[in-house]
Enzyme design. Structure first.
Site, PDB file in Angstrom:
ATOM      1  N   HIS A  30       0.860  -1.181   0.000  1.00 47.29           N
ATOM      2  CA  HIS A  30       0.000   0.000   0.000  1.00 47.29           C
ATOM      3  C   HIS A  30       0.899   1.234   0.000  1.00 47.29           C
ATOM      4  O   HIS A  30       1.858   1.318   0.757  1.00 47.29           O
ATOM      5  CB  HIS A  30      -0.903   0.000   1.227  1.00 47.29           C
ATOM      6  CG  HIS A  30      -1.899   1.117   1.226  1.00 47.29           C
ATOM      7  ND1 HIS A  30      -2.708   1.385   0.146  1.00 47.29           N
ATOM      8  CD2 HIS A  30      -2.200   2.071   2.163  1.00 47.29           C
ATOM      9  CE1 HIS A  30      -3.468   2.421   0.413  1.00 47.29           C
ATOM     10  NE2 HIS A  30      -3.172   2.865   1.618  1.00 47.29           N
ATOM     11  N   HIS A  42      -3.023   9.153   1.271  1.00 53.25           N
ATOM     12  CA  HIS A  42      -3.022   7.928   0.459  1.00 53.25           C
ATOM     13  C   HIS A  42      -4.403   7.673  -0.114  1.00 53.25           C
ATOM     14  O   HIS A  42      -5.400   8.260   0.316  1.00 53.25           O
ATOM     15  CB  HIS A  42      -2.548   6.728   1.285  1.00 53.25           C
ATOM     16  CG  HIS A  42      -3.366   6.470   2.513  1.00 53.25           C
ATOM     17  ND1 HIS A  42      -4.087   5.312   2.716  1.00 53.25           N
ATOM     18  CD2 HIS A  42      -3.595   7.227   3.629  1.00 53.25           C
ATOM     19  CE1 HIS A  42      -4.707   5.356   3.876  1.00 53.25           C
ATOM     20  NE2 HIS A  42      -4.425   6.502   4.455  1.00 53.25           N
ATOM     21  N   CYS A 153      -3.443   2.807  -5.442  1.00 52.72           N
ATOM     22  CA  CYS A 153      -2.697   3.648  -4.500  1.00 52.72           C
ATOM     23  C   CYS A 153      -1.312   4.004  -5.016  1.00 52.72           C
ATOM     24  O   CYS A 153      -0.801   5.110  -4.782  1.00 52.72           O
ATOM     25  CB  CYS A 153      -2.606   2.969  -3.134  1.00 52.72           C
ATOM     26  SG  CYS A 153      -1.823   1.326  -3.158  1.00 52.72           S
TER      27      CYS A 153
END
Length: 244
Positions: A30, A42, A153
């Site tokens: 991530h 994010h 992401c």
């Protein structure tokens, strides 16, 4: 950072850094932009949901992911249901996982040695002030719909760092780990017929690895021809989220 690992300590962080944390036993990472004071901007479709495709395939992968918790962080307000572009504390972003920093402006050799996608790019990063401007703008205006292959992401973080946008709407996004997911089976398929021409199995391994590395490099945001520099204020129009 070492040649094979991008792991860093929190004390090494600088505002504008592109950081990431491996999830689910290193299945995927991530990504986000560190903005200082222990905060990260994010893009997510929900905790443990980053691998989602929005299709029936989600039911196949969800059983292997831990169930989300509904606890809301007292520091940043993030919980398992939070989605979109978020401002979270570093602890909520990392979820107890080690911290890594994405590398920009890497050489061809370094790029190939780091065989796992989603850790580096040959593209250069813009100044931190511009990186943070993009991240905060998208925090307030969104980054479209999350998609594991086209708009995830890592795509978000790479755009914040470079301002580069893939102009081919049906093509794969900027994400190196998405390219790896697609490139690995492609390498196996292409190299499979060659096994009949090779007696030494090590030769087949070398050919497969070479095809995989070439496909990763050819799709890297730093060398692709289907990208353009786009101001963050014009991003929504260029992606078709709104009309000009």
């Amino acid at each position: 950072m070492g040649l094979l690992s991008n792991r860093i300590e929190r004390e090494e962080l600088q505002p504008g850094d592109h950081i990431y944390a491996w999830r689910n036993a290193y299945i995927y990472a991530h990504h986000g932009i560190y903005c200082g004071d222990g905060k990260v901007i994010h893009f997510t479709r929900g905790r443990n949901e980053e691998l989602g495709t929005g299709t029936f395939l989600d039911s196949l992968t969800s059983s292997s992911r831990p169930g989300p918790t509904s606890t809301t962080c007292e520091i940043c307000g993030t919980n398992a249901d939070s989605q979109g572009v978020l401002l979270s504390c570093l602890d909520c972003f990392l979820l107890g996982c080690p911290l890594y920093r994405f590398e920009y402006g890497t050489s061809f050799t370094t790029f190939v040695v780091k065989a796992r996608g989603g850790t580096c790019t040959t593209a250069s990063s813009d100044p931190s002030e511009l990186v943070l401007h993009r991240a905060y703008y998208l925090l307030n205006n969104g980054f479209g719909c999350y998609h594991i292959f086209h708009n995830n992401c890592e795509d978000f973080a790479i755009y914040c760092k470079t301002g580069l946008l893939v102009t081919e709407r049906n093509g794969i996004g900027r994400s190196g780990q998405a390219i790896s997911f697609l490139g690995a089976p492609l390498s196996a398929v292409v190299s499979t017929p060659l096994r009949f021409l090779m007696v030494n199995p090590l030769g087949l391994v070398a050919v497969t690895a070479g095809i995989y590395s070439f496909s990763r490099y050819a799709a890297d945001i730093g060398v692709r021809s289907d990208v353009a520099k786009v101001d963050v204020e014009d991003l929504a129009v260029n992606l078709g989220w709104q009309r000009s």
